[in-house]
Scaffold this active site. Structure first.
Site, short mmCIF file in Angstrom:
data_model
loop_
_atom_site.label_atom_id
_atom_site.label_comp_id
_atom_site.label_asym_id
_atom_site.label_seq_id
_atom_site.Cartn_x
_atom_site.Cartn_y
_atom_site.Cartn_z
N LYS A 184 0.85 -1.20 0.00
CA LYS A 184 0.00 0.00 0.00
C LYS A 184 0.88 1.24 0.00
CE LYS A 184 -2.00 2.94 2.93
NZ LYS A 184 -1.96 4.10 2.03
N CYS A 293 13.41 10.47 7.28
CA CYS A 293 13.25 10.01 8.67
C CYS A 293 14.53 10.20 9.47
CB CYS A 293 12.81 8.56 8.68
SG CYS A 293 13.85 7.51 7.69
N GLU A 394 9.33 15.67 15.87
CA GLU A 394 9.75 15.54 14.46
C GLU A 394 8.93 16.52 13.62
OE1 GLU A 394 8.52 12.06 12.15
OE2 GLU A 394 10.59 11.86 11.48
#
Ligand code: NAD
Length: 501
Positions: A184, A293, A394
């Site tokens: 996905k 990330c 973040e």
């Protein structure tokens, strides 16, 4: 306006469908994708509902339980994956353009990612044919072998920052090991996943071995995560969604791997060359507009170098060429979508309210070439404190905080004072200090005098809330296998445990 944009060669105005059980099909609904470079509609894509997602799971289940893929030799699967890697190389230009138009990153970055994705398939094609089992001389007249077998049906949910590459990190080890998959992609960046499906079909992958299901998280992602027909879910994305995926996976205790966020420190000692450190620091945070990330979003600089470093860093950050990814001059593209842009701008506001000093950026570039695109200028904050939200959370955008430290101990303490533990780096010419500090970092991916180099051969993943498990390297293959011991009795005799009648 001077037209500097390279006209895309790739055709986006076409059908973008789901691929289930080896067949392309329309979705239950459609989504209009927006080009982040100008804010204009790019194309429409199919999106699956729960029923179509379940059909994809069943197709993968059938392929795994009855189909040829898990029953092939490792060499046969490897040969397929080598061919797939060659096809990705063959289509690299087109795939890179799609990623730039869809996600916004500069074309040079997208091209780099395509090469990486192809090599990921090559790496696992090579690795899977190497012997990995054990033969153990157990007591009694037995021999025990330990073998690895595929887990089964693997659901793979990926984010938008490296669309094809994240797909490769998940599909390559899973397929090499003999699993069947449902991939996905992010609802924002599904285009290269559909092209991958077309390539897999052209290469005649047996039906159902890979299924590509486009759609949103709550519908498609959640159905995959909670299905009892799925044996493993591999997820890359935010911590919040990762926790939801892990909770949904509990129903049948499926195997779970999570690659989540980060707030990674880059520690610079004064003995290092300031210009080189600044150069790496720019790359650490502004590559892919900070939507990485492992981005070096916290710069920790030793006191004697601090002022000089900040001056030079700010100067260079202000000169980064922001623009559309298709413009060959562009060094940093837009953010992926409006939501992400607003989120980043909100954090910039939070930082100012918290009392941090805005040294550069904080705004959006102005001019005709930016249209209604989702741009944010490279942003630098100083005068920050450990407990500020911009230091702890973040942001996933081109925003960096620069902090001063006095001692090695303080640097380590700042660096590890985070809920995350994905990556970290230390810059120093003192070899013993560099080793001490890098060993003290609570992070899964670390560098000395470097940032961002990533290898298909080496494990990727984080400590603390940055995730569960590792991808890539031998660890990545292991994460797609079950371990089985096979005990073989070399001298079968009655056990004699119970008395004979
Ligand atoms: P996200 O968590 O919003 O979405 C990731 C994927 O999860 C998407 O495909 C989304 O549709 C799906 N999803 C959303 N809700 C879901 C649900 N309830 N159930 C199942 N699936 C669901 O993340 P994002 O915004 O796409 O990506 C950014 C995040 O990804 C950042 O936090 C970044 O640090 C992280 N990331 C981590 C790595 C790594 O290797 N550690 C790599 C890339 C990105």
């Amino acid at each position: 306006m001077t037209q500097t944009l390279e006209a895309p060669k790739v055709k986006v105005d076409r059908k973008w469908q789901l691929w289930i059980g080896g067949k392309f099909q329309d979705g239950a609904s459609e989504r209009t994708l927006i080009n982040p470079a100008d804010g204009k509609p790019l194309c429409k894509v199919a999106e699956a509902d729960k029923k179509q997602t379940e059909a994809a799971i069943k197709a993968a289940r059938k392929a795994f339980d009855e189909g040829p893929w898990p029953r092939m030799t490792a060499l046969e699967r490897a040969q397929f994956l080598f061919k797939l890697a060659d096809k990705i190389d063959e289509h690299a230009e087109e795939l890179a353009e799609l990623e730039t138009l869809n996600g916004g990153k500069p074309l040079r970055e997208a091209k780099y990612d395509m090469g990486d994705a192809a090599n990921c398939f090559r790496y696992y094609a090579g690795l899977v044919t190497k012997p990995t089992g054990q033969a153990i001389d157990v007591p009694a007249p037995s021999i025990t072998t330990v073998v690895r077998e595929p887990i089964g049906v693997c659901a793979q949910i990926i984010p938008w920052n490296y669309p094809l590459l994240m797909g490769a990190w998940k599909l390559a080890p899973a397929l090499a090991a003999g699993n069947c998959c449902i991939l996905k992609p992010s609802e924002y960046t599904p285009l290269t996943a559909v092209r991958l499906a077309e390539i897999l079909q052209e290469l005649e992958l047996p039906e159902g071995v890979v299924n590509i299901v486009l759609g949103d998280g709550p519908t498609v992602g959640n159905t995959l995560a909670e299905s009892k027909l799925v044996d493993k879910v591999a997820f890359t994305g935010s911590v919040r969604t990762g926790k939801a995926v892990a909770a949904a996976a509990l129903g049948n205790l499926k195997k779970v791997t999570l690659e989540l966020g980060g707030k990674s420190p880059m520690v610079v000692f004064s003995d290092f060359d300031v210009d080189t450190a600044v150069d790496y620091a720019l790359f650490a945070i502004y590559c892919n507009s900070g939507q990485v990330c492992s981005a070096g979003s916290r710069l920790l600089v030793e006191e004697p170098m601090y002022d000089k470093f900040v001056k030079k860093f700010v100067e260079r950050a202000k000169h980064i060429k922001v623009g559309p990814g298709m413009d060959p001059e562009t060094e940093m593209g837009p953010l992926v979508n409006e939501t992400q842009m607003k989120r980043v701008l909100e954090y910039i506001e939070i930082g100012q309210k918290e009392g941090a000093k805005l040294e550069a950026g904080g705004d959006q570039p102005k001019g005709e070439k930016y249209g209604k695109g989702f741009y944010v200028n490279p942003t630098v904050f100083t005068n920050v404190k450990q407990d500020m939200r911009i230091v702890q959370e973040e942001i996933f955008g081109p925003v960096v905080v620069v902090q001063k430290f006095k001692t090695e101990e303080e640097a380590i303490q700042f660096a590890n004072d985070s809920d995350f533990g994905l990556a970290g780096a230390v810059f120093s010419n003192d070899v013993t200090r560099a080793h001490r500090v890098v060993k003290a970092l609570k992070a899964g991916i670390t560098w000395v005098n470097a940032y961002h180099n990533t290898y298909n051969e080496c494990p990727w993943g984080g400590y603390k809330q940055s995730g569960w498990g590792r991808e890539l390297g031998t660890f990545g293959l292991e994460a797609y296998t079950e371990v089985k011991q096979i005990n073989i009795n070399l001298d079968p005799q009655p056990v004699g445990w119970f008395e004979k009648k």
